[in-house]
Design a protein around this motif. Sequence first.
Motif, PDB file in Angstrom:
ATOM      1  N   PRO A 145      -6.084  46.826  19.541  1.00 17.73           N
ATOM      2  CA  PRO A 145      -6.016  47.412  18.053  1.00 17.73           C
ATOM      3  C   PRO A 145      -4.763  47.520  17.515  1.00 17.73           C
ATOM      4  N   GLY A 146      -3.865  48.153  18.156  1.00 15.01           N
ATOM      5  CA  GLY A 146      -2.524  48.454  17.595  1.00 15.01           C
ATOM      6  C   GLY A 146      -1.710  47.300  17.295  1.00 15.01           C
ATOM      7  N   LEU A 147      -1.839  46.021  18.056  1.00 13.31           N
ATOM      8  CA  LEU A 147      -1.298  44.975  18.097  1.00 13.31           C
ATOM      9  C   LEU A 147      -1.940  44.205  16.732  1.00 13.31           C
ATOM     10  N   VAL A 148      -3.278  44.291  16.444  1.00 18.52           N
ATOM     11  CA  VAL A 148      -3.932  43.523  15.306  1.00 18.52           C
ATOM     12  C   VAL A 148      -3.424  44.288  14.104  1.00 18.52           C
ATOM     13  N   ALA A 149      -3.312  45.841  14.100  1.00 19.30           N
ATOM     14  CA  ALA A 149      -2.771  46.373  12.931  1.00 19.30           C
ATOM     15  C   ALA A 149      -1.456  46.102  12.643  1.00 19.30           C
ATOM     16  N   GLY A 150      -0.638  46.281  13.776  1.00 19.12           N
ATOM     17  CA  GLY A 150       0.973  45.790  13.602  1.00 19.12           C
ATOM     18  C   GLY A 150       0.956  44.493  12.891  1.00 19.12           C
ATOM     19  N   LEU A 151       0.082  43.486  13.298  1.00 16.09           N
ATOM     20  CA  LEU A 151       0.315  42.191  12.793  1.00 16.09           C
ATOM     21  C   LEU A 151      -0.185  41.936  11.440  1.00 16.09           C
ATOM     22  N   THR A 152      -1.236  43.010  11.008  1.00 17.35           N
ATOM     23  CA  THR A 152      -1.562  42.784   9.678  1.00 17.35           C
ATOM     24  C   THR A 152      -0.561  43.452   8.591  1.00 17.35           C
ATOM     25  N   VAL A 153       0.273  44.550   8.951  1.00 16.13           N
ATOM     26  CA  VAL A 153       1.401  45.000   8.247  1.00 16.13           C
ATOM     27  C   VAL A 153       2.559  43.801   8.059  1.00 16.13           C
TER      28      VAL A 153
END
Length: 218
Positions: A145-153
């Motif tokens: 979840p954190g990796l995807v959120a970071g990639l979104t940013v």
Amino acid sequence: MTWDEIWPLLRTATGETLYMTGASAALAGVLGLLLGVLLVLSDRGGLLPAPALNKGLGFVVNIGRSLPYLILMVALIPFTRFVAGSSYGNTAMIVPLTVGAAPFYARLVETALREVDPGVVAAARAMGASRRELVVKVLLREARPGLVAGLTVTVIALLGYTAMAGTVGAGGLGYLAISYGYERFETKVMVATVVVLIVLVQLVQMVGDLVTRRLTHK
């Protein structure tokens, strides 16, 4: 300019922006993930502690994050020309976009991995998991979840970078806004590019949030 004249320009510019953003996001995602994992593994108390390597990587990542994108883009012109054969155009701009975004994503990856419950890692290690399994099946899996959120940013930041790259001939929505909206005082063109960028950011954020929520509930 009439809307019949603006739409073809807007479609072409949007396609160029998506091309630069997509290609650089993919490359920065891979490089940033590798750098982030190495930063966590090589830290004191990590699975592969290497203080010297950790400090070196941290220094390089901090340099990449500290330079404003326009300065980084200009500073990388010789390297961009060496890699892409040119320092001008859509494809050439992927090089500085990637170099600018990879360190940014690397720190987000590092943060996401550090938020993984140490008890989960300890339990997997007690069960005999290898270092590779600890990284792939525990750290990366738990941090999804954190990796995807970071990639979104990161992707959203890249959309902004591409707009800046357009001011030096990279094409895309930034170039359209400057060359037509600003230099030729075409207000409709400027408004259209702003609206398209807002829509793109909203779409990226919506997709990123959706994927993050689904991964969080698994």
